[in-house]
Write an enzyme that holds these catalytic residues in place. Structure first.
Site, PDB file in Angstrom:
ATOM      1  N   THR A 237       0.865  -1.181   0.000  1.00 35.53           N
ATOM      2  CA  THR A 237       0.000   0.000   0.000  1.00 35.53           C
ATOM      3  C   THR A 237       0.899   1.227   0.000  1.00 35.53           C
ATOM      4  O   THR A 237       1.593   1.506   0.984  1.00 35.53           O
ATOM      5  CB  THR A 237      -0.918   0.017   1.230  1.00 35.53           C
TER       6      THR A 237
ATOM      7  N   LYS B 244      -7.790   1.330  -2.633  1.00 30.98           N
ATOM      8  CA  LYS B 244      -7.397   0.929  -1.277  1.00 30.98           C
ATOM      9  C   LYS B 244      -7.493   2.105  -0.309  1.00 30.98           C
ATOM     10  O   LYS B 244      -8.061   1.973   0.786  1.00 30.98           O
ATOM     11  CB  LYS B 244      -5.972   0.372  -1.307  1.00 30.98           C
TER      12      LYS B 244
ATOM     13  N   LYS C 207      -1.087   5.398   8.514  1.00 30.98           N
ATOM     14  CA  LYS C 207      -0.331   5.459   7.263  1.00 30.98           C
ATOM     15  C   LYS C 207      -1.280   5.589   6.075  1.00 30.98           C
ATOM     16  O   LYS C 207      -1.088   6.429   5.181  1.00 30.98           O
ATOM     17  CB  LYS C 207       0.527   4.208   7.097  1.00 30.98           C
TER      18      LYS C 207
END
Length: 288
Positions: A93, A168, A243
C-alpha cells in the site's frame, strides 16, 4: 510457476506461504532472518538478495512498507534482473503517484505490471482470503489474476495503473471514519444506560449497520470474535491505519477532493498512535 516474493512481513509471509501451498515454486527474500526461516518452513526457497530471487522467474510479487522502498527495489533489484517476460505485481500500500511511476518504468523496460494492494489483514493473508484491488492494463491484469487468486478470495480490476492504490486508500479512509463512528455510538449508548449487546442487536439490523459493527465490533464480547476480544492485539495496527489515512489525504490534496471527515479521522488516529500504534485500529474506542 516460478515466483519471486519480496517482503515477508506480517502480510507477505502468509501470502508467500499460500503461493507455495498452491504448488508454485516460490523464491523468497526478506531482510529479516526469522522471516526467511518461516518462509522455508512454509515450502519456499530463500535467497540472500532480491536480485538472486528474481533470476529466471515467471513473476515477481512484492509486499513492502512504503513507496520509497518499492521504488528502490524495483529500480535496483527487479527491473533488468527478472526476465523480460515476467509479470510484476506490487501488493504494497503506497501512494498513487509512486505506483504509477514504478509501473511506467517497468512498462518502459518491457514488463507487464500491476499495483494490487490488499484488504483483509493478517488473518486473511494467512488464510488466503484477501481482497485484491488491481490497477494496470487488461493484459497485465489477465496475467496477474491467477497468481492473486491463489492468495485471495476476490480479485477486482480497478482500472489503469495506480487505481488499485486509489481504491485501497478510499476504502480505508471510509473504514476509519466508520470505526470512529461505531466506537462513538457504542460509547454514547453505554453512557445512556443501554446494554452494548442490546444496542448491537438493534443497530446491526437497522440503518446504522456497517462492517465495523457487525464484523469487527470494537466492544469486547459483542458480535463475532475480533481483536477487541484480545485486548486489541493483532488485526490491523493503528499505525498502519494512520499510514493509509495520510496516503488518502495526500491523494485528496493532489486531486482537489474535499474530505473533511477523512482529515478529522487522520487527526484522531494521529493522537491515538502516539502511545497505541501497535494496537488494532478498533482500539480507538479506548479514547472515548
Amino acid at each position: 510457476m516460478k515466483i519471486a516474493f519480496i517482503g515477508l512481513g506480517n502480510m507477505g509471509g502468509g501470502m508467500a506461504a499460500n503461493l507455495a501451498k498452491a504448488g508454485h515454486d516460490v523464491r523468497a527474500f526478506d531482510l529479516a532472518a526469522p522471516a526467511l526461516t518461516a518462509a522455508r518452513d512454509a515450502g519456499c526457497t530463500t535467497f540472500d538478495t532480491a536480485k538472486e530471487a528474481c533470476e529466471g522467474v515467471d513473476a515477481v510479487v512484492s509486499m513492502l512498507p512504503n513507496g520509497a522502498i518499492v521504488k528502490g527495489v524495483y529500480e535496483n533489484e527487479v527491473i533488468g534482473r527478472a526476465p523480460a517476460g515476467a509479470v510484476l505485481l506490487d501488493c504494497s500500500t503506497i501512494d498513487v503517484a509512486t505506483a504509477r511511476d514504478v509501473i511506467g518504468a517497468a512498462q518502459g523496460a518491457g514488463y507487464d505490471m500491476v499495483d494490487a494492494p490488499v484488504s483483509g489483514g493478517i488473518a486473511a493473508a494467512n488464510g488466503g482470503t484477501l481482497t485484491f484491488m488491481v490497477g494496470g492494463t487488461d493484459a497485465a491484469f489477465k496475467r496477474a489474476e491467477p497468481i492473486l487468486s491463489a492468495m485471495g478470495k476476490a480479485v477486482i480490476h480497478a482500472g489503469d495503473a495506480g487505481n488499485g492504490q486509489a481504491a485501497k486508500i478510499c476504502n480505508n479512509m471510509l473504514l476509519a471514519v466508520q470505526m470512529i463512528g461505531t466506537a462513538e455510538a457504542f460509547s454514547m449508548a453505554d453512557k445512556l444506560g443501554l446494554d452494548p449487546q442490546t444496542f448491537y442487536d438493534i443497530s446491526s439490523v437497522s440503518s446504522g449497520q456497517c462492517w465495523s459493527m457487525t464484523s469487527y465490533c470494537p466492544v469486547p464480547g459483542v458480535g463475532p470474535q475480533s481483536p477487541s476480544d484480545n485486548d486489541y492485539q493483532g488485526g490491523f495496527a493503528s499505525a498502519l491505519m494512520l499510514k493509509d489515512l495520510k496516503l488518502a489525504m495526500e491523494a485528496a490534496g493532489s486531486a482537489g477532493a474535499n474530505t473533511p471527515l477523512g482529515k478529522h479521522a487522520q487527526e484522531i488516529y494521529e493522537a491515538f498512535v502516539q502511545d497505541n500504534g501497535a494496537l488494532d485500529f478498533s482500539g480507538i474506542i479506548k479514547t472515548l
